[in-house]
Design a protein around this motif. Structure first.
Motif, PDB file in Angstrom:
ATOM      1  N   GLY A 194       0.825  -1.194   0.000  1.00  0.00           N
ATOM      2  CA  GLY A 194       0.000   0.000   0.000  1.00  0.00           C
ATOM      3  C   GLY A 194       0.858   1.242   0.000  1.00  0.00           C
ATOM      4  N   GLY A 195       0.209   2.406  -0.085  1.00  0.00           N
ATOM      5  CA  GLY A 195       0.934   3.664  -0.072  1.00  0.00           C
ATOM      6  C   GLY A 195       0.938   4.337  -1.427  1.00  0.00           C
ATOM      7  N   THR A 196       1.835   5.308  -1.569  1.00  0.00           N
ATOM      8  CA  THR A 196       1.929   6.121  -2.774  1.00  0.00           C
ATOM      9  C   THR A 196       3.170   5.772  -3.572  1.00  0.00           C
ATOM     10  OG1 THR A 196       0.743   7.978  -1.780  1.00  0.00           O
ATOM     11  CG2 THR A 196       2.182   8.486  -3.650  1.00  0.00           C
ATOM     12  N   VAL A 197       2.985   5.560  -4.870  1.00  0.00           N
ATOM     13  CA  VAL A 197       4.103   5.332  -5.795  1.00  0.00           C
ATOM     14  C   VAL A 197       4.248   6.585  -6.647  1.00  0.00           C
ATOM     15  CG1 VAL A 197       5.057   3.898  -7.634  1.00  0.00           C
ATOM     16  CG2 VAL A 197       3.592   2.864  -5.877  1.00  0.00           C
ATOM     17  N   LEU A 198       5.388   7.235  -6.537  1.00  0.00           N
ATOM     18  CA  LEU A 198       5.706   8.379  -7.385  1.00  0.00           C
ATOM     19  C   LEU A 198       6.416   7.882  -8.634  1.00  0.00           C
ATOM     20  CD1 LEU A 198       6.155  11.416  -8.052  1.00  0.00           C
ATOM     21  CD2 LEU A 198       8.259  11.255  -6.684  1.00  0.00           C
ATOM     22  N   GLU A 199       5.830   8.135  -9.796  1.00  0.00           N
ATOM     23  CA  GLU A 199       6.529   7.830 -11.043  1.00  0.00           C
ATOM     24  C   GLU A 199       7.199   9.110 -11.540  1.00  0.00           C
ATOM     25  OE1 GLU A 199       6.047   5.620 -15.342  1.00  0.00           O
ATOM     26  OE2 GLU A 199       4.368   6.822 -14.634  1.00  0.00           O
ATOM     27  N   VAL A 200       8.509   9.070 -11.654  1.00  0.00           N
ATOM     28  CA  VAL A 200       9.286  10.195 -12.167  1.00  0.00           C
ATOM     29  C   VAL A 200       9.443  10.013 -13.673  1.00  0.00           C
ATOM     30  CG1 VAL A 200      11.511  11.378 -12.101  1.00  0.00           C
ATOM     31  CG2 VAL A 200      10.485  10.520  -9.982  1.00  0.00           C
ATOM     32  N   ALA A 201       9.172  11.075 -14.429  1.00  0.00           N
ATOM     33  CA  ALA A 201       9.241  11.041 -15.894  1.00  0.00           C
ATOM     34  C   ALA A 201       8.215  10.066 -16.457  1.00  0.00           C
ATOM     35  CB  ALA A 201      10.646  10.703 -16.380  1.00  0.00           C
ATOM     36  N   ALA A 249      -4.357   0.468 -12.746  1.00  0.00           N
ATOM     37  CA  ALA A 249      -5.405  -0.540 -12.892  1.00  0.00           C
ATOM     38  C   ALA A 249      -4.953  -1.896 -12.357  1.00  0.00           C
ATOM     39  CB  ALA A 249      -5.813  -0.663 -14.355  1.00  0.00           C
ATOM     40  N   THR A 250      -3.677  -2.194 -12.512  1.00  0.00           N
ATOM     41  CA  THR A 250      -3.142  -3.483 -12.077  1.00  0.00           C
ATOM     42  C   THR A 250      -2.974  -3.553 -10.567  1.00  0.00           C
ATOM     43  OG1 THR A 250      -1.950  -3.641 -14.189  1.00  0.00           O
ATOM     44  CG2 THR A 250      -1.236  -5.107 -12.424  1.00  0.00           C
ATOM     45  N   PHE A 251      -2.646  -2.414  -9.957  1.00  0.00           N
ATOM     46  CA  PHE A 251      -2.391  -2.373  -8.509  1.00  0.00           C
ATOM     47  C   PHE A 251      -3.323  -1.342  -7.859  1.00  0.00           C
ATOM     48  CE2 PHE A 251       1.638  -3.393 -10.672  1.00  0.00           C
ATOM     49  CZ  PHE A 251       1.910  -4.640 -10.119  1.00  0.00           C
ATOM     50  N   PRO A 252      -4.604  -1.672  -7.713  1.00  0.00           N
ATOM     51  CA  PRO A 252      -5.576  -0.689  -7.230  1.00  0.00           C
ATOM     52  C   PRO A 252      -5.395  -0.302  -5.761  1.00  0.00           C
ATOM     53  CG  PRO A 252      -6.590  -2.856  -7.447  1.00  0.00           C
ATOM     54  CD  PRO A 252      -5.232  -2.960  -8.068  1.00  0.00           C
ATOM     55  N   ALA A 253      -4.649  -1.081  -4.991  1.00  0.00           N
ATOM     56  CA  ALA A 253      -4.447  -0.749  -3.577  1.00  0.00           C
ATOM     57  C   ALA A 253      -3.415   0.358  -3.392  1.00  0.00           C
ATOM     58  CB  ALA A 253      -4.018  -1.988  -2.802  1.00  0.00           C
ATOM     59  N   LEU A 254      -2.694   0.691  -4.452  1.00  0.00           N
ATOM     60  CA  LEU A 254      -1.677   1.730  -4.384  1.00  0.00           C
ATOM     61  C   LEU A 254      -2.208   3.035  -4.970  1.00  0.00           C
ATOM     62  CD1 LEU A 254       1.350  -0.437  -5.543  1.00  0.00           C
ATOM     63  CD2 LEU A 254       1.138   0.639  -3.297  1.00  0.00           C
ATOM     64  N   ARG A 255      -1.734   4.141  -4.428  1.00  0.00           N
ATOM     65  CA  ARG A 255      -2.031   5.457  -4.998  1.00  0.00           C
ATOM     66  C   ARG A 255      -0.881   5.823  -5.925  1.00  0.00           C
ATOM     67  NH1 ARG A 255      -0.629  10.861  -3.880  1.00  0.00           N
ATOM     68  NH2 ARG A 255      -2.277  12.377  -4.342  1.00  0.00           N
ATOM     69  N   TRP A 256      -1.189   6.228  -7.133  1.00  0.00           N
ATOM     70  CA  TRP A 256      -0.161   6.488  -8.143  1.00  0.00           C
ATOM     71  C   TRP A 256      -0.064   7.987  -8.418  1.00  0.00           C
ATOM     72  CZ3 TRP A 256       2.986   2.724 -10.146  1.00  0.00           C
ATOM     73  CH2 TRP A 256       2.666   1.410  -9.750  1.00  0.00           C
ATOM     74  N   GLN A 257       1.165   8.496  -8.334  1.00  0.00           N
ATOM     75  CA  GLN A 257       1.419   9.918  -8.566  1.00  0.00           C
ATOM     76  C   GLN A 257       2.311  10.087  -9.797  1.00  0.00           C
ATOM     77  OE1 GLN A 257       0.550  13.121  -6.851  1.00  0.00           O
ATOM     78  NE2 GLN A 257       1.172  13.403  -8.980  1.00  0.00           N
ATOM     79  N   PRO A 258       1.734  10.466 -10.948  1.00  0.00           N
ATOM     80  CA  PRO A 258       2.555  10.703 -12.138  1.00  0.00           C
ATOM     81  C   PRO A 258       3.249  12.060 -12.070  1.00  0.00           C
ATOM     82  CG  PRO A 258       0.247  11.082 -12.644  1.00  0.00           C
ATOM     83  CD  PRO A 258       0.297  10.630 -11.219  1.00  0.00           C
ATOM     84  N   SER A 259       4.335  12.190 -12.837  1.00  0.00           N
ATOM     85  CA  SER A 259       5.041  13.464 -12.924  1.00  0.00           C
ATOM     86  C   SER A 259       5.842  13.510 -14.214  1.00  0.00           C
ATOM     87  CB  SER A 259       5.985  13.655 -11.727  1.00  0.00           C
ATOM     88  OG  SER A 259       7.113  12.797 -11.814  1.00  0.00           O
ATOM     89  N   ASP A 260       6.162  14.722 -14.652  1.00  0.00           N
ATOM     90  CA  ASP A 260       6.999  14.893 -15.837  1.00  0.00           C
ATOM     91  C   ASP A 260       7.445  16.350 -15.905  1.00  0.00           C
ATOM     92  OD1 ASP A 260       7.585  12.930 -18.244  1.00  0.00           O
ATOM     93  OD2 ASP A 260       7.505  14.952 -19.086  1.00  0.00           O
ATOM     94  N   PRO A 261       8.623  16.623 -16.484  1.00  0.00           N
ATOM     95  CA  PRO A 261       9.050  18.013 -16.626  1.00  0.00           C
ATOM     96  C   PRO A 261       8.497  18.706 -17.863  1.00  0.00           C
ATOM     97  CG  PRO A 261      10.799  16.575 -17.369  1.00  0.00           C
ATOM     98  CD  PRO A 261       9.701  15.677 -16.830  1.00  0.00           C
TER      99      PRO A 261
END
Length: 212
Positions: A41-48, A60-72
């Motif tokens: 569980g928790g938040t996954v930060l995706e960089v780039a 969609a594959t890991f619904p128990a996780l919160r996903w944080q996208p990012s990009d410059p």
């Protein structure tokens, strides 16, 4: 290396949503390893986050996780937002404008950091910034996960990866495939211990580091 090059900064697209063909080929293989390496569980930060296609699939594959996208890239942020709006997944946060090479990250905490296909298509300063930022955000034992092509000094490099490296350096001299020993040393200097290596299809690797 896959037969088609990955989407790279500056690549276009006529609409809001960009499409990186490689995501369709590698997302299931990446997800299989993420299932072993990500926390429950928790938040996954995706960089780039690039086009945004990966994070929609992983959310969609890991619904128990919160996903944080990012990009410059502003256009990348538009694409990420468009893909996320279409997916209608409640566990994806709005994308953040995040330049890994800077110390000013809008994200202040994460339970895992994921970075796919950035290290070789950005200046080395971005990788150093990625490690420094992950070390600031992660708690001890939390993972930083990298995916992409690398040069391993203790083994042969595929001809396709050597050609890819040459093409990247022609496009931008600051880009290129990195040596895994350099990556591991830079991570260690930032407080991230190398934990695992996984061979992936099309001459790619996944590398796991954990905050010390």
């Amino acid at each position: 290396m896959a037969s088609s090059p990955p989407w790279m900064p500056g690549d276009g697209g006529s609409g809001e949503k960009r499409h990186a063909p490689a995501t369709l080929r590698n997302r299931e293989a990446i997800a299989a390893v993420l299932a072993e390496w990500l926390p429950a569980g928790g938040t996954v930060l995706e960089v780039a986050s690039g086009s945004g296609e990966h994070i929609v699939h992983f959310a969609a594959t890991f619904p128990a996780l919160r996903w944080q996208p990012s990009d410059p890239d502003p256009a990348g942020l538009v694409s990420i937002a468009a893909w996320c709006a279409e997916a209608l997944l409640a566990n994806i946060a709005p994308p953040l404008a995040l330049d890994a090479s800077t110390d000013d990250w809008p994200a202040k905490q994460a339970d895992a950091v994921l970075c796919i296909n950035m290290v070789h298509i950005s200046p080395w300063a971005a990788t150093l910034g990625l490690f420094a930022g992950a070390a600031r955000l992660l708690t001890p034992g939390a993972p930083l996960i990298l995916y992409g092509p690398y040069i391993e000094p203790d083994g042969p490099t595929a001809d396709s990866n050597l050609a890819f490296d040459a093409s990247l350096r022609m496009r931008d001299p600051a880009w290129g495939l990195r040596r895994t020993d350099d990556v591991k040393a830079a991570a260690a200097a930032a407080g991230l211990a190398f934990a695992a290596r996984r061979t992936m299809p099309a001459n790619n690797l996944m590398l796991l580091f954990r905050r010390t």
